[in-house]
Scaffold this motif. Sequence first.
Motif, mmCIF file in Angstrom:
data_model
loop_
_atom_site.group_PDB
_atom_site.id
_atom_site.type_symbol
_atom_site.label_atom_id
_atom_site.label_comp_id
_atom_site.label_asym_id
_atom_site.label_seq_id
_atom_site.Cartn_x
_atom_site.Cartn_y
_atom_site.Cartn_z
ATOM 1 N N THR A 27 3.815 37.603 26.912
ATOM 2 C CA THR A 27 3.162 38.909 26.934
ATOM 3 C C THR A 27 3.159 39.531 25.541
ATOM 4 O OG1 THR A 27 3.874 39.221 29.215
ATOM 5 C CG2 THR A 27 3.190 41.188 28.009
ATOM 6 N N MET A 28 4.282 39.425 24.829
ATOM 7 C CA MET A 28 4.351 39.961 23.474
ATOM 8 C C MET A 28 3.361 39.251 22.557
ATOM 9 S SD MET A 28 8.497 40.480 23.119
ATOM 10 C CE MET A 28 8.445 40.205 21.390
ATOM 11 N N ALA A 29 3.261 37.936 22.659
ATOM 12 C CA ALA A 29 2.320 37.192 21.816
ATOM 13 C C ALA A 29 0.884 37.571 22.150
ATOM 14 C CB ALA A 29 2.537 35.697 21.996
ATOM 15 N N ARG A 30 0.583 37.710 23.427
ATOM 16 C CA ARG A 30 -0.764 38.095 23.843
ATOM 17 C C ARG A 30 -1.105 39.495 23.331
ATOM 18 N NH1 ARG A 30 -0.151 38.035 29.150
ATOM 19 N NH2 ARG A 30 0.050 35.782 29.144
ATOM 20 N N ASN A 31 -0.158 40.423 23.427
ATOM 21 C CA ASN A 31 -0.389 41.784 22.930
ATOM 22 C C ASN A 31 -0.575 41.799 21.416
ATOM 23 O OD1 ASN A 31 -0.216 42.831 25.505
ATOM 24 N ND2 ASN A 31 1.944 43.397 25.310
ATOM 25 N N ALA A 32 0.219 40.998 20.716
ATOM 26 C CA ALA A 32 0.098 40.951 19.258
ATOM 27 C C ALA A 32 -1.266 40.408 18.842
ATOM 28 C CB ALA A 32 1.217 40.100 18.659
#
Length: 130
Positions: free
Chosen positions: A41-46
Motif C-alpha cells: 500500500t505504501m509503495a502504491r501510494n508513493a
Amino acid sequence: MFENLNVWEVGALLLLALLIFGDRLPAVIADGLRMVRNLRTMARNATTDLSKELGTDIQLEDLHPKAFIRKHLLTEEDEQAIRKPLQGIYDDLRADVTHVHNDLKEVATAVDPRTPAASSSPAPPAPAAT
C-alpha cells in the motif's frame, strides 16, 4: 521466491517455524502478511503521489533510474543516437569473441584423445633427457 526449494525443504522450514514459534505461529504469519500488505500500500501510494507530481503515469518498475530516464526523459531518437556508436563496437567485439570461441573449439577437438583426428596425428616428440 521459493522456486528453488523442493517439497522436503519447504516441509523442514514449516516444521522449524512450528518449533520456534509454537502456538504463536498463526499470529506471526498474520503479522507478516499485514506487514507485506502495508508495504504494498505504501509503495502504491508513493507511485501515485509521484505520478501526480510529475504529471505522467509511473509504475513501480519505472522507479529504477535507468528505466525512469529511458521512459520519461529520452525520446526514441535520443536513445538511438546514444546506442548507435556503441552498436558498432558491440558487433566487432561479438565477432572477435565468436572467432576466439571457434578457435578454442578447434584446438580442443585437435587435442582431445577421444576424437579420431587426434589419434591419427603424430605424437609430439618426447623431451630429451640430459
